[in-house]
Design an enzyme around this catalytic site. Structure first.
Site, PDB file in Angstrom:
ATOM      1  CG  ASN A 151       2.897 -44.379   7.041  1.00  0.00           C
ATOM      2  OD1 ASN A 151       4.049 -44.127   7.918  1.00  0.00           O
ATOM      3  ND2 ASN A 151       3.628 -45.032   5.869  1.00  0.00           N
TER       4      ASN A 151
ATOM      5  CE1 TYR B 271       9.182 -39.466   3.929  1.00  0.00           C
ATOM      6  CE2 TYR B 271       8.912 -37.610   5.632  1.00  0.00           C
ATOM      7  CZ  TYR B 271       9.368 -39.243   4.433  1.00  0.00           C
ATOM      8  OH  TYR B 271       8.838 -40.778   5.988  1.00  0.00           O
TER       9      TYR B 271
ATOM     10  CE  LYS C 224       7.272 -42.949   7.766  1.00  0.00           C
ATOM     11  NZ  LYS C 224       5.993 -42.156   7.350  1.00  0.00           N
TER      12      LYS C 224
ATOM     13  CG  HIS D  18      11.519 -44.065   5.280  1.00  0.00           C
ATOM     14  ND1 HIS D  18      11.445 -43.119   4.084  1.00  0.00           N
ATOM     15  CD2 HIS D  18      13.110 -44.021   5.151  1.00  0.00           C
ATOM     16  CE1 HIS D  18      12.031 -43.280   3.116  1.00  0.00           C
ATOM     17  NE2 HIS D  18      13.355 -43.916   4.129  1.00  0.00           N
TER      18      HIS D  18
ATOM     19  CD  GLU E 128      15.812 -43.048   1.724  1.00  0.00           C
ATOM     20  OE1 GLU E 128      14.719 -42.565   1.058  1.00  0.00           O
ATOM     21  OE2 GLU E 128      15.675 -43.528   2.490  1.00  0.00           O
TER      22      GLU E 128
HETATM   23  P1  IDP Z   1       6.559 -45.664   2.048  1.00  0.00           P
HETATM   24  O1  IDP Z   1       6.307 -44.771   3.404  1.00  0.00           O
HETATM   25  O2  IDP Z   1       6.122 -46.970   2.018  1.00  0.00           O
HETATM   26  O3  IDP Z   1       7.357 -45.548   1.012  1.00  0.00           O
HETATM   27  P2  IDP Z   1       5.857 -42.892   0.150  1.00  0.00           P
HETATM   28  O4  IDP Z   1       5.052 -43.778  -1.488  1.00  0.00           O
HETATM   29  O5  IDP Z   1       7.553 -43.027  -0.424  1.00  0.00           O
HETATM   30  O6  IDP Z   1       5.779 -44.198   1.206  1.00  0.00           O
HETATM   31  O7  IDP Z   1       5.330 -42.201   0.539  1.00  0.00           O
HETATM   32  C1  IDP Z   1       6.023 -41.286   1.692  1.00  0.00           C
HETATM   33  C2  IDP Z   1       5.650 -41.302   3.135  1.00  0.00           C
HETATM   34  O8  IDP Z   1       4.738 -40.018   2.548  1.00  0.00           O
HETATM   35  C3  IDP Z   1       4.275 -42.237   3.588  1.00  0.00           C
HETATM   36  O9  IDP Z   1       4.802 -43.139   4.321  1.00  0.00           O
HETATM   37  C4  IDP Z   1       3.325 -41.187   3.981  1.00  0.00           C
HETATM   38  O10 IDP Z   1       3.678 -40.776   5.531  1.00  0.00           O
HETATM   39  C5  IDP Z   1       3.324 -40.082   3.293  1.00  0.00           C
HETATM   40  N1  IDP Z   1       1.551 -40.562   2.617  1.00  0.00           N
HETATM   41  C6  IDP Z   1       2.202 -41.078   1.182  1.00  0.00           C
HETATM   42  N2  IDP Z   1       1.150 -41.372   0.731  1.00  0.00           N
HETATM   43  C7  IDP Z   1      -0.158 -40.097   1.910  1.00  0.00           C
HETATM   44  C8  IDP Z   1      -1.368 -39.966   1.115  1.00  0.00           C
HETATM   45  O11 IDP Z   1      -1.745 -40.340   0.298  1.00  0.00           O
HETATM   46  N3  IDP Z   1      -1.707 -39.382   2.442  1.00  0.00           N
HETATM   47  C9  IDP Z   1      -1.397 -38.801   3.276  1.00  0.00           C
HETATM   48  N4  IDP Z   1       0.260 -39.205   4.139  1.00  0.00           N
HETATM   49  C10 IDP Z   1       0.503 -40.054   2.735  1.00  0.00           C
HETATM   50 MG    MG Z   2       8.700 -44.333  -0.204  1.00  0.00          MG
END
Ligand code: IDP
Ligand code: MG
Length: 149
Positions: free
Chosen positions: A112, A49, A9, A115, A126
């Site tokens: 984080n 997304y 990212k 992805h 994807e």
């Molecule tokens: P993942 O990336 O571990 O699969 P997902 O639940 O698919 O997690 O969420 C996609 C992305 O959305 C996350 O990687 C993160 O960047 C963002 N995200 C998820 N939950 C939150 C939140 O509670 N606050 C802000 N960003 C979030």
């Molecule tokens: Mg995800």
């Protein structure tokens, strides 16, 4: 054999962690079959997304992912999706185990770093969203028999 879409990212690229993050997947034993350096368009981000559209963080998530260049990759292997996700660590870096990318390198859920596809169906979707078939390389790796029985 599974394939999974992995993105470094924009925070990973900006922080100079691209090589470190790619190395984690490479060292694990996954095989790279595609890679490109690119900046996502709003349309691509909304499609990628789309599943999170109703979530409160959706707008900031789209802004984040289009805010700078990313590295998009396809990694291949048996159980590639689960292996990649365990290498990434939990979504919230604060909860992610040490030794994982997010647990070692991150501090916040909205930054984080990486992805990874979460299911075989989403992985196919994807991969096709980011790559044309002719951008993926079928190759034999000489170390395969030292990584898999
Ligand atoms: P993942 O990336 O571990 O699969 P997902 O639940 O698919 O997690 O969420 C996609 C992305 O959305 C996350 O990687 C993160 O960047 C963002 N995200 C998820 N939950 C939150 C939140 O509670 N606050 C802000 N960003 C979030
Ligand atoms: Mg995800």
């Amino acid at each position: 054999m599974e394939r999974t879409l992995i993105l470094v990212k924009p925070d990973g690229v900006q922080r100079g962690l691209t090589g470190e993050i790619i190395g984690r997947f490479e060292q694990r034993g996954l095989k790279m079959v595609g890679m490109k350096f690119m900046q996502m368009s709003p349309a691509l981000a909304e499609e990628h997304y789309g599943v999170h559209k109703e979530r409160p963080f959706y707008n900031s998530l789209v802004e984040y992912i289009i805010s700078g260049p990313i590295v998009a990759m396809v990694w291949e292997g048996k159980d590639a999706i689960a292996a990649a996700r365990s290498t990434m660590g939990a979504t919230n870096p604060v909860a992610a185990a040490p030794g994982t990318i997010r647990g070692d390198l991150g501090m916040e859920i909205g930054r984080n770093l990486v992805h990874g596809s979460d299911s075989p169906e989403n992985a196919v979707k994807e991969v096709n969203l980011f790559f044309n078939a002719d951008e993926l390389v079928d190759w034999a790796r000489t170390t395969d028999s030292w990584i898999r029985e």
